[in-house]
Design a protein around this motif. Structure first.
Motif, PDB file in Angstrom:
ATOM      1  N   ALA A 105       4.087  -6.524   0.996  1.00  0.00           N
ATOM      2  CA  ALA A 105       5.318  -6.097   1.662  1.00  0.00           C
ATOM      3  C   ALA A 105       6.523  -6.318   0.746  1.00  0.00           C
ATOM      4  CB  ALA A 105       5.495  -6.863   2.969  1.00  0.00           C
ATOM      5  N   PHE A 106       6.539  -7.433   0.010  1.00  0.00           N
ATOM      6  CA  PHE A 106       7.655  -7.730  -0.901  1.00  0.00           C
ATOM      7  C   PHE A 106       7.773  -6.655  -1.982  1.00  0.00           C
ATOM      8  CE2 PHE A 106       8.847  -9.688  -4.965  1.00  0.00           C
ATOM      9  CZ  PHE A 106      10.145 -10.051  -4.671  1.00  0.00           C
ATOM     10  N   PHE A 107       6.659  -6.270  -2.569  1.00  0.00           N
ATOM     11  CA  PHE A 107       6.703  -5.275  -3.644  1.00  0.00           C
ATOM     12  C   PHE A 107       7.016  -3.884  -3.113  1.00  0.00           C
ATOM     13  CE2 PHE A 107       4.232  -8.616  -5.769  1.00  0.00           C
ATOM     14  CZ  PHE A 107       5.021  -8.774  -6.895  1.00  0.00           C
ATOM     15  N   LEU A 108       6.561  -3.560  -1.902  1.00  0.00           N
ATOM     16  CA  LEU A 108       6.912  -2.265  -1.321  1.00  0.00           C
ATOM     17  C   LEU A 108       8.408  -2.171  -1.068  1.00  0.00           C
ATOM     18  CD1 LEU A 108       3.929  -1.717   1.141  1.00  0.00           C
ATOM     19  CD2 LEU A 108       4.433  -0.453  -0.948  1.00  0.00           C
ATOM     20  N   MET A 110      10.696  -3.671  -2.785  1.00  0.00           N
ATOM     21  CA  MET A 110      11.355  -3.503  -4.089  1.00  0.00           C
ATOM     22  C   MET A 110      11.329  -2.043  -4.525  1.00  0.00           C
ATOM     23  SD  MET A 110      10.129  -6.842  -6.251  1.00  0.00           S
ATOM     24  CE  MET A 110      10.554  -6.094  -7.779  1.00  0.00           C
ATOM     25  N   THR A 111      10.208  -1.361  -4.324  1.00  0.00           N
ATOM     26  CA  THR A 111      10.133   0.041  -4.755  1.00  0.00           C
ATOM     27  C   THR A 111      11.038   0.921  -3.908  1.00  0.00           C
ATOM     28  OG1 THR A 111       8.185   0.375  -3.363  1.00  0.00           O
ATOM     29  CG2 THR A 111       7.803  -0.164  -5.680  1.00  0.00           C
ATOM     30  N   ASP A 112      11.129   0.623  -2.609  1.00  0.00           N
ATOM     31  CA  ASP A 112      12.017   1.411  -1.751  1.00  0.00           C
ATOM     32  C   ASP A 112      13.475   1.250  -2.171  1.00  0.00           C
ATOM     33  OD1 ASP A 112       9.920   2.365  -0.283  1.00  0.00           O
ATOM     34  OD2 ASP A 112      10.095   0.855   1.307  1.00  0.00           O
ATOM     35  N   VAL A 113      13.880   0.041  -2.503  1.00  0.00           N
ATOM     36  CA  VAL A 113      15.260  -0.207  -2.918  1.00  0.00           C
ATOM     37  C   VAL A 113      15.554   0.554  -4.201  1.00  0.00           C
ATOM     38  CG1 VAL A 113      16.837  -2.005  -3.761  1.00  0.00           C
ATOM     39  CG2 VAL A 113      15.438  -2.415  -1.738  1.00  0.00           C
ATOM     40  N   ASN A 114      14.619   0.563  -5.132  1.00  0.00           N
ATOM     41  CA  ASN A 114      14.843   1.259  -6.397  1.00  0.00           C
ATOM     42  C   ASN A 114      14.912   2.772  -6.204  1.00  0.00           C
ATOM     43  OD1 ASN A 114      15.006  -1.017  -7.959  1.00  0.00           O
ATOM     44  ND2 ASN A 114      12.827  -1.055  -8.442  1.00  0.00           N
TER      45      ASN A 114
END
Length: 129
Positions: A105-108, A110-114
């Motif tokens: 969930a943490f890495f997902l 991060m990708t959404d924010v980018n």
């Protein structure tokens, strides 16, 4: 006497007194003999093979592999076929390790924010458009 006199060159002292004679060290006492450790009695096996047979068996088992230029055409074909079959045989898939849901969930996030960030086009892209 001068420092260059023959007496000083031979290592003799120029002083009239002679050094006292050396005394011998007292004789050392003989050491008691070392105690022998007790060893268990050796067991004798009733039947032993002569070592010649074992050596012959080892020599037969350790024949060197034939070099490629010493092989016949058929032997080379067999070896090549074995290597190809070994390479192309079906492989077992690796076991997948489960991923911790909190980490994923943490890495997902991060990708959404980018993806949402606005990145202005570079000078090159701006000049083309």
């Amino acid at each position: 006497m001068s420092p260059w006199s023959p007496a000083s060159s031979l290592g003799q002292s120029a002083s009239p007194q002679s050094p006292p004679p050396r005394q011998r060290p007292p004789p050392s006492l003989p050491q008691p003999p070392a105690k022998k450790q007790k060893q268990p009695p050796k067991k004798q096996s009733s039947v032993k093979e002569p070592p010649k047979k074992k050596e012959q068996m080892k020599k037969k088992a350790k024949e060197p592999a034939k070099l490629p230029w010493e092989k016949t055409y058929e032997e080379c074909c067999e070896e090549a076929k074995k290597a190809v079959d070994e390479h192309f045989k079906p492989k077992k898939p690796e076991k997948k390790v489960p991923i911790n849901p909190a980490d994923s969930a943490f890495f997902l996030k991060m990708t959404d924010v980018n993806r949402r960030k606005f990145i202005p086009p570079s000078d090159y892209d701006d000049s083309i458009t």
